[in-house]
Scaffold this motif. Structure first.
Motif, short mmCIF file in Angstrom:
data_model
loop_
_atom_site.label_atom_id
_atom_site.label_comp_id
_atom_site.label_asym_id
_atom_site.label_seq_id
_atom_site.Cartn_x
_atom_site.Cartn_y
_atom_site.Cartn_z
N ALA A 102 0.85 -1.19 0.00
CA ALA A 102 0.00 0.00 0.00
C ALA A 102 0.88 1.24 0.00
CB ALA A 102 -0.92 0.02 1.21
N SER A 103 0.45 2.27 -0.71
CA SER A 103 1.19 3.52 -0.70
C SER A 103 0.28 4.68 -1.08
CB SER A 103 2.39 3.47 -1.66
OG SER A 103 1.95 3.40 -3.00
N VAL A 104 0.72 5.88 -0.69
CA VAL A 104 0.08 7.12 -1.11
C VAL A 104 1.18 8.05 -1.57
CG1 VAL A 104 -1.43 9.04 -0.47
CG2 VAL A 104 -1.71 6.81 0.64
N LEU A 105 1.00 8.65 -2.74
CA LEU A 105 1.97 9.59 -3.29
C LEU A 105 1.24 10.60 -4.15
CD1 LEU A 105 3.82 7.94 -6.29
CD2 LEU A 105 2.06 6.74 -5.01
N LEU A 106 1.96 11.52 -4.75
CA LEU A 106 1.36 12.54 -5.59
C LEU A 106 1.43 12.11 -7.05
CD1 LEU A 106 0.13 15.36 -5.99
CD2 LEU A 106 2.46 16.26 -6.17
N ASP A 107 0.28 12.09 -7.69
CA ASP A 107 0.21 11.85 -9.13
C ASP A 107 0.35 13.21 -9.81
OD1 ASP A 107 -0.50 11.43 -11.76
OD2 ASP A 107 -2.11 10.01 -11.29
N ARG A 108 1.55 13.50 -10.27
CA ARG A 108 1.82 14.84 -10.83
C ARG A 108 1.06 15.06 -12.14
NH1 ARG A 108 5.76 17.20 -7.90
NH2 ARG A 108 7.03 15.81 -6.59
N LYS A 112 -3.29 15.10 -8.41
CA LYS A 112 -4.10 14.60 -7.30
C LYS A 112 -3.32 13.55 -6.52
CE LYS A 112 -8.67 15.04 -9.53
NZ LYS A 112 -9.87 14.30 -9.98
N PRO A 113 -3.71 13.32 -5.26
CA PRO A 113 -3.11 12.20 -4.54
C PRO A 113 -3.43 10.88 -5.23
CG PRO A 113 -4.30 13.67 -3.05
CD PRO A 113 -4.67 14.08 -4.44
N LEU A 114 -2.52 9.94 -5.12
CA LEU A 114 -2.71 8.62 -5.72
C LEU A 114 -2.53 7.55 -4.66
CD1 LEU A 114 -3.02 6.86 -8.33
CD2 LEU A 114 -0.51 6.86 -8.45
N VAL A 115 -3.52 6.69 -4.50
CA VAL A 115 -3.44 5.54 -3.60
C VAL A 115 -3.17 4.31 -4.46
CG1 VAL A 115 -4.67 4.07 -1.97
CG2 VAL A 115 -4.98 6.55 -1.90
N MET A 116 -2.19 3.52 -4.05
CA MET A 116 -1.89 2.27 -4.75
C MET A 116 -2.01 1.11 -3.77
SD MET A 116 1.08 3.09 -7.56
CE MET A 116 2.46 3.15 -6.43
N LEU A 176 -3.15 5.57 6.32
CA LEU A 176 -1.96 5.91 5.54
C LEU A 176 -2.17 7.22 4.79
CD1 LEU A 176 0.85 4.77 4.79
CD2 LEU A 176 -0.22 3.75 2.76
N TYR A 177 -3.37 7.42 4.25
CA TYR A 177 -3.67 8.69 3.58
C TYR A 177 -3.62 9.85 4.58
CZ TYR A 177 -5.99 12.15 0.66
OH TYR A 177 -6.27 13.29 -0.05
N GLU A 178 -4.09 9.60 5.79
CA GLU A 178 -4.03 10.63 6.84
C GLU A 178 -2.58 11.01 7.15
OE1 GLU A 178 -4.74 10.46 11.55
OE2 GLU A 178 -6.60 10.19 10.40
N VAL A 179 -1.70 10.01 7.20
CA VAL A 179 -0.27 10.29 7.39
C VAL A 179 0.24 11.19 6.28
CG1 VAL A 179 2.04 9.27 7.38
CG2 VAL A 179 0.21 8.16 8.67
N TRP A 180 -0.10 10.83 5.05
CA TRP A 180 0.39 11.57 3.88
C TRP A 180 -0.07 13.03 3.90
CZ3 TRP A 180 -1.48 13.81 -0.75
CH2 TRP A 180 -0.54 13.97 -1.76
N ILE A 181 -1.32 13.24 4.25
CA ILE A 181 -1.87 14.59 4.27
C ILE A 181 -1.38 15.39 5.47
CG2 ILE A 181 -4.01 15.90 4.71
CD1 ILE A 181 -3.75 15.23 1.83
N GLU A 182 -1.57 14.84 6.66
CA GLU A 182 -1.34 15.62 7.88
C GLU A 182 0.14 15.82 8.19
OE1 GLU A 182 -3.64 14.42 11.22
OE2 GLU A 182 -5.54 14.43 10.10
#
Length: 382
Positions: A102-108, A112-116, A176-182
């Motif tokens: 699982a991962s969250v990163l930026l889809d340039r 937008k954010p991208l969840v994989m 995990l998305y919360e980690v990425w954002i906050e």
């Protein structure tokens, strides 16, 4: 800023992600004490910012105190691809039924954010994407809404997670998305995200990159990372608030503005040169900051020639020239310099350098001619 595994896990824990009990230590005795406290079996894991720890002997399972001491002794001080192990993470050994990714990163591209998510965890995700792309779910997230639980459940379901852990996987994705954002992360990755035999979903590893530009909002994260293995020049540049990245070449580069510096690196490479660094002196640099930047460039023993490419706007070319004169007065450089000044007060700047008659300093009028000349001088000085 890249985080060590244990730092990423501690960050995960603050946001509700399940992680195994563990302790970071820096000595063999502390490693044994931590293992005894946690209870066996434990995993002794090298903490370095590089992959391939297991293959290099940096991850070992210990069933008892003697093995914990042996592994800690062998791993501490180990050189893993140029990274010296100075910290160990002692963690209770997890029973694993299944490994996910699982991962969250930026889809340039999509902005937008991208969840994989993939059920093929524990392996290189690039291999999964290339060989079995159907097993890697990629889902963009509306940044104004965030990752909803419904969307997380859908991702886990379409990704093929076992039916009885879909809810647990969804919880992990949302956290995990919360980690990425906050935490203002540019990457938050779990590989593997494990399912235990009793069907708990836990993060067994953590790969987190935080945005340095947002660190003013996260004072509690300022001391994270691996400063012990940081390049000393990069560390000094960070302390001086100078944007510097060490590279593998022998031509020192300084410019004002990230775009100009990147272009300068490209043009130097086109002429057959290899840049030794990226250094952006920034807008409005005065003579003192220019001198400081030159000191950083010359601290790298690999540098055979230096190119200053300045397009004056807020940064005045006469200030750059004065900084170069001051640097030569204090440092007595032995490598050749090529200086291209254009823009605000460029005539005055060139006049200052002409009057100073600095040894081995060459003027250039264009980026191409400057790059061509500095490559030639670097080769002659090799």
């Amino acid at each position: 800023m890249d985080l060590l595994e244990y730092q990423g896990k501690q960050l995960f824990g603050r946001h509700g992600l399940a992680v195994s009990d563990g302790k970071a230590v820096t000595t063999v005795d502390d490693a044994v004490a931590a293992a005894n406290e946690i209870g066996y079996p434990v995993v002794v894991k090298a903490q370095v910012l590089i992959g391939g720890r297991g293959k290099a002997g940096g991850v070992k399972l210990a069933a008892n105190e003697a093995e914990a001491r042996e592994h800690a002794t062998n791993i501490l001080g180990l050189d893993i691809k140029g990274h010296i192990v100075r910290t160990l993470w002692i963690e209770y050994a997890s029973d694993i039924a299944t490994e996910y990714y699982a991962s969250v990163l930026l889809d340039r591209g999509a902005k937008k954010p991208l969840v994989m998510f993939s059920v093929e965890g524990g392996v290189e995700i690039e291999t999964v994407a290339e060989e079995t792309p159907e097993k890697l779910i990629k889902e963009n997230v509306d940044p104004l809404v965030g990752l909803t639980r419904e969307q997380a459940v859908d991702i886990a379901t379409r990704g093929g997670a076992d039916a009885d852990v879909i809810e647990g996987v969804a919880d992990a994705l949302v956290a995990l998305y919360e980690v990425w954002i906050e935490e203002d992360a540019s990457l938050a990755e779990i590989n593997p995200l494990i399912v235990t035999p009793d069907r708990q979903v836990k993060a067994l590893d953590a790969k987190v990159t935080l945005d340095d530009n947002a660190m003013f909002r996260h004072k509690e994260n300022a001391d994270l990372g691996d400063s012990a293995n940081a390049d000393p020049i990069e560390q000094k540049a960070k302390e001086q608030d100078v944007i510097y990245v060490k590279l593998d070449g022998d031509i020192g580069i300084m410019g004002n503005g990230a775009g100009l510096v990147m272009s300068t690196l490209d043009v130097v490479a086109q002429y057959g040169g290899t840049p030794a660094n990226f250094l952006d002196a920034g807008g409005g640099s005065d003579a003192a900051k220019v001198k400081q930047a030159i000191e950083l460039i010359l601290a790298n023993d690999q540098v055979k020639a230096v190119l200053l490419n300045i397009f004056g706007g807020i940064t005045r070319c006469d200030e750059v020239a004065n900084g170069l004169v001051a640097a030569f007065g204090d440092l007595n450089p032995t490598v050749p310099f090529v200086v291209r000044l254009d823009g605000t007060n460029d005539v005055e700047g060139r006049k200052i350098l002409e009057d100073a008659a600095l040894p081995n300093v060459h003027a250039a009028t264009t980026m191409d001619s400057a790059a061509e000349l500095v490559v030639k001088l670097a080769k002659e000085n090799s």
